[in-house]
Design a protein around this motif. Structure first.
Motif, mmCIF file in Angstrom:
data_model
loop_
_atom_site.group_PDB
_atom_site.id
_atom_site.type_symbol
_atom_site.label_atom_id
_atom_site.label_comp_id
_atom_site.label_asym_id
_atom_site.label_seq_id
_atom_site.Cartn_x
_atom_site.Cartn_y
_atom_site.Cartn_z
ATOM 1 N N UNK A 494 -1.071 -24.062 -9.328
ATOM 2 C CA UNK A 494 -2.200 -23.460 -8.594
ATOM 3 C C UNK A 494 -2.198 -23.919 -7.142
ATOM 4 N N UNK A 495 -1.871 -25.177 -6.933
ATOM 5 C CA UNK A 495 -1.840 -25.683 -5.559
ATOM 6 C C UNK A 495 -0.798 -24.938 -4.740
ATOM 7 N N UNK A 496 0.361 -24.727 -5.329
ATOM 8 C CA UNK A 496 1.422 -24.021 -4.606
ATOM 9 C C UNK A 496 0.999 -22.601 -4.266
ATOM 10 N N UNK A 497 0.406 -21.894 -5.233
ATOM 11 C CA UNK A 497 -0.010 -20.516 -4.985
ATOM 12 C C UNK A 497 -1.086 -20.443 -3.905
ATOM 13 N N UNK A 498 -2.106 -21.319 -3.996
ATOM 14 C CA UNK A 498 -3.180 -21.294 -3.002
ATOM 15 C C UNK A 498 -2.684 -21.774 -1.643
ATOM 16 N N UNK A 499 -1.811 -22.763 -1.641
ATOM 17 C CA UNK A 499 -1.276 -23.262 -0.375
ATOM 18 C C UNK A 499 -0.498 -22.159 0.351
ATOM 19 N N UNK A 500 0.294 -21.384 -0.428
ATOM 20 C CA UNK A 500 1.020 -20.254 0.185
ATOM 21 C C UNK A 500 0.047 -19.212 0.719
ATOM 22 N N UNK A 501 -0.993 -18.914 -0.058
ATOM 23 C CA UNK A 501 -1.963 -17.916 0.392
ATOM 24 C C UNK A 501 -2.639 -18.356 1.687
ATOM 25 N N UNK A 502 -2.974 -19.643 1.790
ATOM 26 C CA UNK A 502 -3.626 -20.140 3.010
ATOM 27 C C UNK A 502 -2.664 -20.088 4.186
ATOM 28 N N UNK A 503 -1.388 -20.467 3.940
ATOM 29 C CA UNK A 503 -0.428 -20.502 5.034
ATOM 30 C C UNK A 503 -0.136 -19.109 5.585
#
Length: 604
Positions: A494-503
């Motif tokens: 989840x962190x990876x998915x949200x981090x990509x979305x934010x970036x």
């Protein structure tokens, strides 16, 4: 729609069929031509036999006329010495065994009949034959002699023939020939010779006919005078077409097809007499006539079938030589350590070339696997070796933060050290995770957990970063969703998915995390309004090191390993993840599906 592929054996059999088919068609054409030639030759032979029979028939009729003309010249008729003439006529009649001679004057009075003793009273034929009649004989109707056979010679001076008639004295079918007895060019009497119609059966038997041939002598009305087969059964009966309505209007010769008196399809040829209107007919039943052609047909058909069988066997043998090595090669392809150099030789150059190419490909694949293994070992070793100095740098940065009264330049340098050390640490973690997953050394610690709460916690942890970039981050989890998984690893996903979305979402964008259930599966989606994913990258987005060369990923940092790790972690949990995007600038959505936990293991 792609057609269903066929097997090599069927293909080779098809090739053999294609090669044999023109031969079969050509042979069929030759057989058809041969069939016609055989039939035409057989009909020509029948025509020759019919002519020969007609010559024999005419010879006998001409002999009757010759004998009668010789008797007609006797002076005993002029002197009235009929007793002497009766004796001479009896001796002459012996030329035709079973025949008899009659003498009739111009008034129709029968003066003598060699079948009766001389002096026996005889009837006046003009009175007795004045009314034409018929007689039933053995179930068939036979005509009585007509008066014309006596009147015509007196009127024309030419011979006359009775055709087949019923003889009252002999009480059987007979034929008669009459000639005029003329003196000084004036007919005075009629001299006739009669005999049984079975005489012509002997004529038929003397002809060189085929054993199965049907030969007949027909009179001018189409009635059977004699027949070489079942004569007693058919004599006196009317022959089948084209003779059923008489023979007088037929051409001199001809051939054709009919149905025999036995009811069998028959080919025939006929020839008309040159003496009277009788015809000689010779025929063969169709089944017999075409026996040579049928024999040739079956021989040729057997040859074609034999050729087709040989071609098929050769095709199957060739197919075995080809498809067995190909099948072995195909069966070994899925194996990672497949060997191809021991596959049986086919003797086919192309198959052997394919085998050599696959041996080379297997060697190249083994080299690639070895290179990849060495690369992964190197990355793992690199990650472990770099963790210690990076850890020391991070600790030093923390100690710098505790020093009193840092000046602004020192503070900026401290922040830079902290940020970059974290980035390098995250990259090292990704490298180590890839190595663990690749080598199957990543262990999961499964336990029931609330996916909705996990999503809310991770979103809360990253909310500050989203706010700094002016993004809206929302979680839609209306109900508890329980799965059985490794909380740390799912948090990493989840962190990876949200981090990509934010970036990759520009300012004032929106990111939505939705958690729910779909049947027996938990459903989690991360949707953003960011830069989107190009269509050409979308199929490869979960591959290691997959990045858009035209995008901004490099400026945002990362090796392109995050989504590859996410996919493999999800797969280890028995789930799957998909990505979709309408293209650049249209945002993206990642959808994660995991099996729901059984109710018995759900957390309280």
């Amino acid at each position: 729609m792609a057609s269903r592929p066929t097997s090599l054996r069927r293909a080779l059999l098809g090739v053999a069929a294609v090669l044999v088919l023109p031969l079969a068609l050509a042979l069929a054409g030759l057989l058809a031509m041969q069939w016609r030639q055989q039939r035409d030759r057989a009909l020509d032979d029948l025509q020759v036999q019919a002519r020969a029979l007609r010559h024999a028939m005419d010879r006998e009729l001409a002999l009757d006329i010759t004998v009668l003309n010789a008797l007609a010249a006797s002076r005993d008729i002029d002197r009235g010495n009929l007793a002497e003439f009766h004796a001479a006529a009896r001796r002459t009649a012996q030329v035709r065994p079973g025949s008899w001679v009659i003498l009739v004057d111009a008034t129709g009075q029968n003066l003598l009949n060699t079948a009766r003793p001389y002096g026996t009273p005889l009837p006046n034929l003009r009175r007795s034959l004045a009314q034409p009649g018929t007689v039933q004989w053995q179930g068939r109707e036979l005509p009585l002699p007509s008066l014309a056979i006596f009147d015509d010679p007196l009127r024309t001076g030419e011979p006359a023939f009775s055709g087949l008639v019923y003889g009252r004295l002999s009480q059987r079918p007979v034929v008669a020939t009459n000639v005029a007895v003329a003196r000084d060019g004036r007919p005075t009497h009629v001299l006739g010779m009669a005999y049984g119609a079975d005489f012509f059966v002997e004529v038929l038997r003397g002809q060189p006919l085929p054993p199965e041939g049907i030969a007949s002598v027909l009179d001018g009305t189409g009635r059977v005078v004699a027949r070489n087969r079942a004569n007693e059964r058919f004599v006196g009966r009317t022959a089948p077409p084209p003779f059923a309505h008489g023979t007088r209007d037929l051409p001199a010769e001809g051939m054709g097809a009919t149905v025999s008196m036995e009811g069998a399809p028959t080919d025939y040829a006929y020839s008309r007499s040159r003496v009277n209107d009788w015809v000689a007919v010779v025929g063969l039943e169709r089944s017999v006539l075409l026996v040579p052609a049928q024999r040739a047909l079956w021989t040729s058909a057997a040859a074609v079938l034999g050729a087709a069988l040989v071609a098929g066997l050769l095709a199957l043998r060739l197919a075995r030589r080809i498809d067995r090595p190909l099948a072995t090669l195909a069966e070994r392809v899925p194996a990672a350590d497949a060997r191809y150099d021991d596959v049986r030789d086919s003797g086919i150059a192309e198959v052997e070339a394919l085998k050599r190419a696959m041996v080379q490909a297997a060697q190249a694949h083994a080299q690639l696997l070895d290179t990849d293994r060495r690369k992964n070992e190197f990355l793992a070793a690199l990650g472990h070796e770099l963790r210690n100095p990076i850890g020391a740098i991070a600790n030093a940065a923390n100690l710098l933060a505790r020093l009193p009264e840092p000046d602004p330049a020192k503070a900026r340098m401290h922040a830079l050290l902290v940020r970059q050390s974290r980035q390098v640490a995250r990259l090292l973690d990704d490298l180590l995770d890839v190595a663990r997953v690749t080598h199957g050394k990543l262990a999961l610690h499964r336990a029931p957990l609330r996916l909705d709460l996990l999503a809310a916690r991770i979103a809360g942890d990253l909310a500050a970063g989203a706010q700094r970039q002016d993004l809206q981050l929302a979680v839609d989890a209306p109900q508890p969703v329980v799965v059985e998984g490794d909380e740390a690893r799912l948090a990493q996903v989840l962190t990876n998915l949200l981090d990509n979305a934010i970036k990759y979402t520009p300012a004032q964008g929106r990111i939505t995390v939705a958690v729910g259930a779909d049947g027996t599966q938990a459903l989690l989606s991360v949707r953003d309004t960011g830069v989107g994913i190009p269509a050409e990258l979308l199929p490869r987005v979960f591959e290691p090191f997959a990045q858009d060369p035209q995008g901004i990923e490099r400026s945002r940092g990362g090796l392109g390993l995050g989504l590859a790790i996410v996919q493999r972690l999800v797969a280890l949990h028995g789930g799957r993840i998909t990505a979709c995007s309408d293209g650049p600038g249209q945002g993206a959505m990642f959808e994660l599906r995991l099996p729901l936990a059984a109710p018995a293991v759900a957390p309280a």
